[in-house]
Structure formats: C-alpha cells, structure tokens
Design an enzyme around this catalytic site. Sequence first.
Site, PDB file in Angstrom:
ATOM      1  N   TYR A  35       6.052 -35.672 -45.882  1.00 60.96           N
ATOM      2  CA  TYR A  35       5.124 -34.974 -44.968  1.00 60.96           C
ATOM      3  C   TYR A  35       3.681 -35.211 -45.387  1.00 60.96           C
ATOM      4  O   TYR A  35       2.780 -35.326 -44.553  1.00 60.96           O
ATOM      5  CB  TYR A  35       5.492 -33.482 -44.897  1.00 60.96           C
ATOM      6  CG  TYR A  35       6.930 -33.344 -44.499  1.00 60.96           C
ATOM      7  CD1 TYR A  35       7.319 -33.613 -43.180  1.00 60.96           C
ATOM      8  CD2 TYR A  35       7.923 -33.074 -45.436  1.00 60.96           C
ATOM      9  CE1 TYR A  35       8.655 -33.581 -42.810  1.00 60.96           C
ATOM     10  CE2 TYR A  35       9.264 -33.044 -45.068  1.00 60.96           C
ATOM     11  CZ  TYR A  35       9.623 -33.298 -43.756  1.00 60.96           C
ATOM     12  OH  TYR A  35      10.940 -33.299 -43.385  1.00 60.96           O
ATOM     13  N   THR A  60      -4.814 -51.240 -52.503  1.00 63.06           N
ATOM     14  CA  THR A  60      -6.273 -51.385 -52.492  1.00 63.06           C
ATOM     15  C   THR A  60      -6.858 -50.589 -53.665  1.00 63.06           C
ATOM     16  O   THR A  60      -6.477 -49.427 -53.863  1.00 63.06           O
ATOM     17  CB  THR A  60      -6.844 -50.870 -51.150  1.00 63.06           C
ATOM     18  OG1 THR A  60      -6.231 -51.621 -50.105  1.00 63.06           O
ATOM     19  CG2 THR A  60      -8.359 -51.020 -51.095  1.00 63.06           C
ATOM     20  N   GLU A  88      -6.204 -41.842 -42.185  1.00 65.11           N
ATOM     21  CA  GLU A  88      -6.334 -43.267 -42.508  1.00 65.11           C
ATOM     22  C   GLU A  88      -6.433 -44.101 -41.222  1.00 65.11           C
ATOM     23  O   GLU A  88      -7.269 -44.997 -41.110  1.00 65.11           O
ATOM     24  CB  GLU A  88      -5.124 -43.737 -43.332  1.00 65.11           C
ATOM     25  CG  GLU A  88      -5.148 -45.237 -43.596  1.00 65.11           C
ATOM     26  CD  GLU A  88      -4.027 -45.727 -44.524  1.00 65.11           C
ATOM     27  OE1 GLU A  88      -3.146 -44.924 -44.876  1.00 65.11           O
ATOM     28  OE2 GLU A  88      -4.068 -46.915 -44.886  1.00 65.11           O
TER      29      GLU A  88
HETATM   30  C1  FAD Z   1      -4.896 -56.004 -47.830  1.00 63.57           C
HETATM   31  C2  FAD Z   1      -3.898 -54.898 -47.806  1.00 63.57           C
HETATM   32  C3  FAD Z   1      -4.231 -53.668 -48.373  1.00 63.57           C
HETATM   33  C4  FAD Z   1      -3.294 -52.637 -48.405  1.00 63.57           C
HETATM   34  N1  FAD Z   1      -3.607 -51.460 -49.044  1.00 63.57           N
HETATM   35  C5  FAD Z   1      -2.615 -50.545 -49.259  1.00 63.57           C
HETATM   36  C6  FAD Z   1      -2.855 -49.398 -50.073  1.00 63.57           C
HETATM   37  O1  FAD Z   1      -3.956 -49.181 -50.565  1.00 63.57           O
HETATM   38  N2  FAD Z   1      -1.815 -48.558 -50.313  1.00 63.57           N
HETATM   39  C7  FAD Z   1      -0.568 -48.768 -49.786  1.00 63.57           C
HETATM   40  O2  FAD Z   1       0.320 -47.965 -50.056  1.00 63.57           O
HETATM   41  N3  FAD Z   1      -0.327 -49.823 -48.982  1.00 63.57           N
HETATM   42  C8  FAD Z   1      -1.311 -50.731 -48.722  1.00 63.57           C
HETATM   43  N4  FAD Z   1      -1.068 -51.826 -47.925  1.00 63.57           N
HETATM   44  C9  FAD Z   1       0.266 -52.003 -47.350  1.00 63.57           C
HETATM   45  C10 FAD Z   1       0.323 -51.877 -45.838  1.00 63.57           C
HETATM   46  O3  FAD Z   1       0.201 -50.537 -45.442  1.00 63.57           O
HETATM   47  C11 FAD Z   1       1.650 -52.516 -45.408  1.00 63.57           C
HETATM   48  O4  FAD Z   1       1.516 -53.904 -45.597  1.00 63.57           O
HETATM   49  C12 FAD Z   1       2.011 -52.217 -43.979  1.00 63.57           C
HETATM   50  O5  FAD Z   1       2.310 -50.863 -43.808  1.00 63.57           O
HETATM   51  C13 FAD Z   1       3.215 -53.048 -43.498  1.00 63.57           C
HETATM   52  O6  FAD Z   1       4.280 -52.971 -44.389  1.00 63.57           O
HETATM   53  P1  FAD Z   1       4.959 -54.316 -44.927  1.00 63.57           P
HETATM   54  O7  FAD Z   1       3.881 -55.204 -45.413  1.00 63.57           O
HETATM   55  O8  FAD Z   1       6.029 -53.948 -45.868  1.00 63.57           O
HETATM   56  O9  FAD Z   1       5.592 -54.998 -43.657  1.00 63.57           O
HETATM   57  P2  FAD Z   1       7.098 -54.813 -43.135  1.00 63.57           P
HETATM   58  O10 FAD Z   1       7.395 -53.378 -43.022  1.00 63.57           O
HETATM   59  O11 FAD Z   1       7.992 -55.645 -43.966  1.00 63.57           O
HETATM   60  O12 FAD Z   1       6.976 -55.446 -41.683  1.00 63.57           O
HETATM   61  C14 FAD Z   1       7.195 -56.822 -41.384  1.00 63.57           C
HETATM   62  C15 FAD Z   1       7.185 -56.955 -39.861  1.00 63.57           C
HETATM   63  O13 FAD Z   1       8.271 -56.206 -39.312  1.00 63.57           O
HETATM   64  C16 FAD Z   1       7.785 -55.293 -38.350  1.00 63.57           C
HETATM   65  N5  FAD Z   1       8.606 -54.078 -38.369  1.00 63.57           N
HETATM   66  C17 FAD Z   1       9.001 -53.342 -39.425  1.00 63.57           C
HETATM   67  N6  FAD Z   1       9.701 -52.285 -39.018  1.00 63.57           N
HETATM   68  C18 FAD Z   1       9.766 -52.343 -37.675  1.00 63.57           C
HETATM   69  C19 FAD Z   1      10.340 -51.532 -36.662  1.00 63.57           C
HETATM   70  N7  FAD Z   1      10.994 -50.393 -36.945  1.00 63.57           N
HETATM   71  N8  FAD Z   1      10.197 -51.906 -35.372  1.00 63.57           N
HETATM   72  C20 FAD Z   1       9.523 -53.033 -35.051  1.00 63.57           C
HETATM   73  N9  FAD Z   1       8.939 -53.829 -35.954  1.00 63.57           N
HETATM   74  C21 FAD Z   1       9.059 -53.488 -37.241  1.00 63.57           C
HETATM   75  C22 FAD Z   1       6.359 -55.009 -38.768  1.00 63.57           C
HETATM   76  O14 FAD Z   1       5.581 -54.497 -37.707  1.00 63.57           O
HETATM   77  C23 FAD Z   1       5.919 -56.398 -39.223  1.00 63.57           C
HETATM   78  O15 FAD Z   1       5.567 -57.162 -38.105  1.00 63.57           O
HETATM   79  C24 FAD Z   1      -2.020 -52.839 -47.835  1.00 63.57           C
HETATM   80  C25 FAD Z   1      -1.690 -54.059 -47.225  1.00 63.57           C
HETATM   81  C26 FAD Z   1      -2.605 -55.082 -47.241  1.00 63.57           C
HETATM   82  C27 FAD Z   1      -2.208 -56.392 -46.631  1.00 63.57           C
END
Ligand code: FAD
Length: 398
Positions: free
Chosen positions: A252, A177, A261
């Site tokens: 950490y 973002t 957040e």
């Molecule tokens: C519009 C938008 C803005 C964002 N802004 C920022 C930002 O400013 N800075 C930043 O750093 N990030 C940002 N993000 C990233 C956001 O924090 C991540 O998308 C989010 O944490 C999920 O990670 P991922 O997309 O890699 O999904 P994944 O980790 O690949 O997850 C995919 C699926 O698997 C599930 N899953 C994964 N691990 C497990 C587990 N151990 N047990 C059960 N289920 C699991 C998840 O819940 C999900 O359903 C943004 C995302 C979006 C879409």
Amino acid sequence: MTGAPEFSKGVPTAAQRRPIPPFTDEHQQLRESIRRFVEKELAPHAMEWEDARWFPNEVFTRMAELGFLGLKYPEEYGGEGGDYVHDAVLTEELSRCRSGGVAAGIGGHIGIATPPVWKFGTEDQRQRYLVPAIKGAKIAALGITEPDAGSDVAGIKTFAERVDGGYVVNGAKTFITNGVRADFLVTAVKTTQEGGHHGLSFLILEKDYEGYEVAGKLEKLGWHASDTGELAFNDVFVPEENLLGDENQGFYLIMSNFQWERLLMALGAVGSMERMIVRSVQYLQERTAFGRPIGKFQVLRHKLAEMAVKHEAARDLTYHALRLFADGQDAMKEVTMAKLASQRAAFEVADDAVQLHGGAGYMKEYEVERAARDTRLGPIGGGTDEIMKEILGKQLGL
Ligand SMILES: Cc1cc2nc3c(=O)[nH]c(=O)nc-3n(C[C@H](O)[C@H](O)[C@H](O)COP(=O)(O)OP(=O)(O)OC[C@H]3O[C@@H](n4cnc5c(N)ncnc54)[C@H](O)[C@@H]3O)c2cc1C
C-alpha cells in the site's frame, strides 16, 4: 508552464497571464527564483555532467541552502512549510536544466525517496533520515525494482528475515536512481515467505551497513548525469527501528507513493515539452533554407502546431490531476491518465524537435538530441504505459 508558455512573440507570456490553478502568484514568485537558480547554476553545467556521467553531490547541498529540498516539508524538520504544489513548481522548473539525469537524481531524492519517510516514518526516522535529507547531508534513493520484479511489484523477492532486534536482508535491487551515491535506501522487501500484496514491508537501509553493496553503475540511453545503481544485500542486518510503516503493509505504501511519482513525471514531461517548443521556435526563426526562414514552410509550422497541442493537452490533464491530488481527493484515474498522456507525448515532441533542427538536431551541442534520449524513459519508468492502461482498464470496470 505557469499556464502561459513563452513560445514566441505574439503569444501571451507568463507575465501577462495569471497562473493556472492550483498555481497562484506566490507560486509564481517561487517559480521565478527556481528558474534563476536552474538557469545560472544547473543548465551551464548540463553538458559537462552528462559527459562525466555524474553530477556533484554539492548540487544537493546548494539546493538545501536555498530551501528547495524541503519545500513541501514542515519547518520543524527543516522544510519550508509548503505543500505538494510547491514541489510541482520545482519539478516543472527542473525540467529546464537541460539534463534529464540531473532532474531525475534530484527528483529521486525529493520526489520519491523522502516522501515515505515523512508520510509513514516514526518521529525517530524523520529525525534520522528526513532532517539530514532536507539539509542535503544525506542523499536518498527508493529501491523497489528487482531483476525479476518491475511492473509486477508483488513479485519482489528480496527477503527480510525476522531476527532478534531486527531483520536480516538478502536480495538485490536494480535500476535504482541515486543507487550509487545514496546514503540510505528506502526499500521494499518480502517479510513473509509468500510476499505479494500482504507480505511486503519497507525498510530503511544505510549504505554502510555490513553486506550492503553497490554492485554496479548502469550505462543508459539517456539520463546520463544520473547514477542508476544495482544493489546487492548479503545478510544485511537492519535494526527493527528501521521498519518504515507497518509490517506487511508495504504494497500500500508503494501504491500511494506511485501517485506522486507519476504526477511528478507528468509535470516534468510538460516542462520538457515546453522547452522543446521554445527551442524549436527559435530555430525555425533563425535557420534559413531556400532563401527564407524555415518557419515559413507550412509543413514545419504545422508540425510545431501539433507539438503545441500535445503540450497543451498533456498540461491541462496534468494540472487537473494535480489540483485533485493537492486537494486530497482520489486522483488515481487522473494521475494515471496524466502520466500516460504526457510521457509518450514528451518523447514525440522531443523527436519532432530533432527533426525540425535537421542535422543540427542530431548533434550533442543542441539540447534536443539529449531531450529525445532522456524523454524515452518516460513511458517506461514509474510504471510503463502498458501498466497505466491496465490500471485505467480496471478502473473502467474490466
Ligand atoms: C533509468 C531508470 C531509472 C529507474 N529508477 C528507479 C528507481 O529509482 N527505483 C525503482 O525502484 N525503480 C526504478 N526504475 C525501474 C522502473 O520503474 C521499471 O523499469 C519499470 O517499472 C518497468 O519494470 P521492468 O523494467 O521490470 O519491465 P517489465 O515489468 O519486465 O516489463 C517489460 C515489458 O512488459 C510489459 N508488461 C509487463 N507487465 C505487463 C502487463 N501486466 N500487461 C501488459 N504489459 C506488461 C511492460 O509494459 C514492458 O513493456 C528505473 C528504471 C530506469 C530505466
């Protein structure tokens, strides 16, 4: 949102009820001034900025002028000398601006990217980054997520190699973002070959460092006015004075930042739910079908009642978590619960609002369509619902 949602006639309004702690009358005054700003200067542009897939940087400078970018920061850095609860008011009120993207861009700057500089930064880093950020002269982003590491934060691959006088960084970040507009990025990197819990650190990268590239601006389901960036780092030299916090202690820092957040996301969801309920009440009163206002149909009234209960439950849990957090207590469990309870609920409430509006709900000019798309991010961003449940499961001893 002050503890007295302005749902409709017959329900006590904010003016009639005292604010719910931790909010006080002083917060109420701040709330009113932010609300005026949001209604006059943000909301009228929401549609235009959503269509443009961008909101102007002047929003930051204008908010700085009004003191809103530094509510919780000490006056010596140009802040207002307030605390987290002042920022909580701002977050709730921003959710009324009709654009999740605008609220996200501002929230990314104030809520997640600058707090680590304040909390973990050296005096020099605060002067170089926090002070201009509070002035709106520099825009910040937080870079944690990578193409191969989202929920699994410990899997971060971007590597910062120690060299004379600093680090050389190679890697990529995604879904960031403010990633396109940000002047500086507070970012997590690996500082040992193994990485993981004991091998991550934070660096502050500037956009004009050689090798720092904004590789893309992503198209999204919602949050259209915000710029979500993909970033690439090719041999970016970062001076050692830009190490934020201790080397190899980055995990950490990430975890501590997540608490605020997630609380902010819960507060935003609570504000959004209230807005959806207000809009729905208005529509149920105005729209007629079969010779009567549609609010006279019991099934729709019941739907509204369910929406109000979801809002109230999420708000009470969120305010409870906020009270503990603002009091400096360990609020991990409550913050996690508040995030989990509020995000899916906000999406469901927005979706219900679409249904109550019928065909109009599917149209762009009624803000409920946008809210339904914008709130869909909640159960994903800042830690997914599944990850919240994992945290709670562990807390419960499993
Ligand atoms: C519009 C938008 C803005 C964002 N802004 C920022 C930002 O400013 N800075 C930043 O750093 N990030 C940002 N993000 C990233 C956001 O924090 C991540 O998308 C989010 O944490 C999920 O990670 P991922 O997309 O890699 O999904 P994944 O980790 O690949 O997850 C995919 C699926 O698997 C599930 N899953 C994964 N691990 C497990 C587990 N151990 N047990 C059960 N289920 C699991 C998840 O819940 C999900 O359903 C943004 C995302 C979006 C879409």
